[in-house]
Design a protein around this motif. Structure first.
Motif, PDB file in Angstrom:
ATOM      1  N   GLU A 186     103.180  42.445  78.217  1.00  0.00           N
ATOM      2  CA  GLU A 186     102.418  43.280  77.296  1.00  0.00           C
ATOM      3  C   GLU A 186     102.348  42.590  75.937  1.00  0.00           C
ATOM      4  N   PRO A 187     101.276  42.805  75.189  1.00  0.00           N
ATOM      5  CA  PRO A 187     101.178  42.201  73.852  1.00  0.00           C
ATOM      6  C   PRO A 187     102.275  42.715  72.922  1.00  0.00           C
ATOM      7  N   TRP A 188     102.629  41.895  71.956  1.00  0.00           N
ATOM      8  CA  TRP A 188     103.681  42.203  70.990  1.00  0.00           C
ATOM      9  C   TRP A 188     103.063  42.168  69.604  1.00  0.00           C
ATOM     10  N   GLY A 189     103.435  43.109  68.765  1.00  0.00           N
ATOM     11  CA  GLY A 189     102.919  43.125  67.388  1.00  0.00           C
ATOM     12  C   GLY A 189     101.631  43.908  67.289  1.00  0.00           C
ATOM     13  N   LYS A 190     100.585  43.416  67.903  1.00  0.00           N
ATOM     14  CA  LYS A 190      99.286  44.089  67.955  1.00  0.00           C
ATOM     15  C   LYS A 190      99.058  44.428  69.428  1.00  0.00           C
ATOM     16  N   THR A 191      99.192  45.685  69.777  1.00  0.00           N
ATOM     17  CA  THR A 191      99.276  46.070  71.187  1.00  0.00           C
ATOM     18  C   THR A 191      97.956  46.455  71.837  1.00  0.00           C
ATOM     19  N   ASP A 192      96.864  46.554  71.089  1.00  0.00           N
ATOM     20  CA  ASP A 192      95.586  46.962  71.679  1.00  0.00           C
ATOM     21  C   ASP A 192      94.757  45.739  72.093  1.00  0.00           C
ATOM     22  N   GLN A 193      95.294  44.959  73.025  1.00  0.00           N
ATOM     23  CA  GLN A 193      94.625  43.763  73.515  1.00  0.00           C
ATOM     24  C   GLN A 193      95.110  43.473  74.935  1.00  0.00           C
ATOM     25  N   ASN A 194      94.501  42.466  75.568  1.00  0.00           N
ATOM     26  CA  ASN A 194      94.861  42.089  76.936  1.00  0.00           C
ATOM     27  C   ASN A 194      96.313  41.653  77.028  1.00  0.00           C
ATOM     28  N   ARG A 195      96.861  41.786  78.231  1.00  0.00           N
ATOM     29  CA  ARG A 195      98.206  41.278  78.502  1.00  0.00           C
ATOM     30  C   ARG A 195      98.208  39.752  78.378  1.00  0.00           C
ATOM     31  N   PHE A 196      99.368  39.211  78.098  1.00  0.00           N
ATOM     32  CA  PHE A 196      99.534  37.769  77.898  1.00  0.00           C
ATOM     33  C   PHE A 196     100.140  37.104  79.120  1.00  0.00           C
ATOM     34  N   HIS A 197      99.747  35.870  79.343  1.00  0.00           N
ATOM     35  CA  HIS A 197     100.461  34.962  80.224  1.00  0.00           C
ATOM     36  C   HIS A 197     101.382  34.166  79.303  1.00  0.00           C
ATOM     37  N   ASN A 198     102.646  34.028  79.694  1.00  0.00           N
ATOM     38  CA  ASN A 198     103.625  33.327  78.865  1.00  0.00           C
ATOM     39  C   ASN A 198     104.464  32.386  79.711  1.00  0.00           C
ATOM     40  N   GLY A 199     104.895  31.308  79.095  1.00  0.00           N
ATOM     41  CA  GLY A 199     105.800  30.367  79.726  1.00  0.00           C
ATOM     42  C   GLY A 199     106.510  29.568  78.657  1.00  0.00           C
ATOM     43  N   ALA A 200     107.409  28.701  79.100  1.00  0.00           N
ATOM     44  CA  ALA A 200     108.161  27.857  78.160  1.00  0.00           C
ATOM     45  C   ALA A 200     108.360  26.486  78.777  1.00  0.00           C
ATOM     46  N   ILE A 201     108.511  25.511  77.913  1.00  0.00           N
ATOM     47  CA  ILE A 201     108.837  24.161  78.356  1.00  0.00           C
ATOM     48  C   ILE A 201     109.979  23.615  77.513  1.00  0.00           C
ATOM     49  N   LEU A 202     110.761  22.771  78.147  1.00  0.00           N
ATOM     50  CA  LEU A 202     111.830  22.037  77.475  1.00  0.00           C
ATOM     51  C   LEU A 202     111.373  20.593  77.392  1.00  0.00           C
ATOM     52  N   ILE A 203     111.395  20.048  76.186  1.00  0.00           N
ATOM     53  CA  ILE A 203     110.938  18.671  75.973  1.00  0.00           C
ATOM     54  C   ILE A 203     112.001  17.864  75.248  1.00  0.00           C
ATOM     55  N   GLU A 204     111.866  16.557  75.320  1.00  0.00           N
ATOM     56  CA  GLU A 204     112.576  15.637  74.437  1.00  0.00           C
ATOM     57  C   GLU A 204     111.512  14.947  73.612  1.00  0.00           C
ATOM     58  N   THR A 205     111.809  14.733  72.339  1.00  0.00           N
ATOM     59  CA  THR A 205     110.819  14.112  71.467  1.00  0.00           C
ATOM     60  C   THR A 205     111.483  13.314  70.354  1.00  0.00           C
ATOM     61  N   THR A 206     110.746  12.326  69.887  1.00  0.00           N
ATOM     62  CA  THR A 206     111.161  11.603  68.693  1.00  0.00           C
ATOM     63  C   THR A 206     110.352  12.061  67.480  1.00  0.00           C
ATOM     64  N   LEU A 207     109.448  13.011  67.693  1.00  0.00           N
ATOM     65  CA  LEU A 207     108.707  13.595  66.569  1.00  0.00           C
ATOM     66  C   LEU A 207     109.643  14.455  65.728  1.00  0.00           C
ATOM     67  N   SER A 208     109.425  14.493  64.444  1.00  0.00           N
ATOM     68  CA  SER A 208     110.165  15.413  63.580  1.00  0.00           C
ATOM     69  C   SER A 208     109.674  16.830  63.864  1.00  0.00           C
ATOM     70  N   PRO A 209     110.404  17.848  63.450  1.00  0.00           N
ATOM     71  CA  PRO A 209     109.931  19.218  63.669  1.00  0.00           C
ATOM     72  C   PRO A 209     108.529  19.469  63.108  1.00  0.00           C
ATOM     73  N   LEU A 210     108.264  18.986  61.891  1.00  0.00           N
ATOM     74  CA  LEU A 210     106.948  19.231  61.297  1.00  0.00           C
ATOM     75  C   LEU A 210     105.849  18.420  61.984  1.00  0.00           C
ATOM     76  N   ASP A 211     106.172  17.209  62.427  1.00  0.00           N
ATOM     77  CA  ASP A 211     105.187  16.437  63.187  1.00  0.00           C
ATOM     78  C   ASP A 211     104.907  17.104  64.531  1.00  0.00           C
ATOM     79  N   LEU A 212     105.932  17.665  65.152  1.00  0.00           N
ATOM     80  CA  LEU A 212     105.740  18.400  66.401  1.00  0.00           C
ATOM     81  C   LEU A 212     104.869  19.628  66.156  1.00  0.00           C
ATOM     82  N   LEU A 213     105.126  20.345  65.069  1.00  0.00           N
ATOM     83  CA  LEU A 213     104.297  21.495  64.714  1.00  0.00           C
ATOM     84  C   LEU A 213     102.837  21.072  64.547  1.00  0.00           C
ATOM     85  N   ASP A 214     102.609  19.997  63.810  1.00  0.00           N
ATOM     86  CA  ASP A 214     101.240  19.527  63.597  1.00  0.00           C
ATOM     87  C   ASP A 214     100.568  19.189  64.921  1.00  0.00           C
ATOM     88  N   PHE A 215     101.295  18.537  65.829  1.00  0.00           N
ATOM     89  CA  PHE A 215     100.727  18.207  67.129  1.00  0.00           C
ATOM     90  C   PHE A 215     100.400  19.478  67.917  1.00  0.00           C
TER      91      PHE A 215
END
Length: 148
Positions: free
Chosen positions: A44-73
């Motif tokens: 179910e949606p979170w925060g703003k609830t009058d919208q379609n249901r969400f598909h959600n997932g997660a991934i675990l990665i290794e990176t040499t990017l900095s946190p902000l460079d990862l955010l930008d990507f």
């Protein structure tokens, strides 16, 4: 190399395809290695609830990017998949959030780590428990320490 957890979600267009496209783009970055990928859940949606249901997932990665460079990507990847930011917590073709970056805690104007709401969201915790239960436990402990 840093280990990071990214949460992905979508609720307009073809959510499963858009999430798969985002994961493919992330895994294709020369400074990112995909370690684990969760199954998708529908929530179910979170925060703003009058919208379609969400598909959600997660991934675990290794990176040499900095946190902000990862955010930008992640932001560039969202834009390439068609994300347009119109309203907070509104419908989206793709959302990629950095949940954790090693055990780093930081708060800047652009990025807060760990993600400030992750411990409150089952649609983040459930996929996270599948791929990195230790990280899910760490998140909950961090949240508990902040409220103590």
């Amino acid at each position: 190399m840093a280990r990071a957890v990214l949460a992905l979600g979508a609720n307009i267009g073809d959510p499963a395809h858009q999430i798969a496209t985002a994961i493919e783009a992330i895994a294709g970055h020369p400074r990112i290695s995909l370690l684990k990928q969760s199954a998708l859940i529908v929530s179910e949606p979170w925060g703003k609830t009058d919208q379609n249901r969400f598909h959600n997932g997660a991934i675990l990665i290794e990176t040499t990017l900095s946190p902000l460079d990862l955010l930008d990507f992640c932001l560039v990847t969202e834009a390439q998949i068609g994300r347009v930011r119109i309203e907070k917590w509104g419908p989206r073709s793709i959302d990629i959030d950095i949940i954790t970056y090693d055990d780093l805690t930081m708060e800047t104007e652009r990025l807060t780590l760990p993600h400030p709401y992750a411990h409150e969201r089952d649609f983040v915790l459930e996929p996270l428990r599948e791929i990195a239960p230790d990280v899910a436990d760490w998140l909950l402990n961090q949240a508990g320490n902040k409220s103590a």
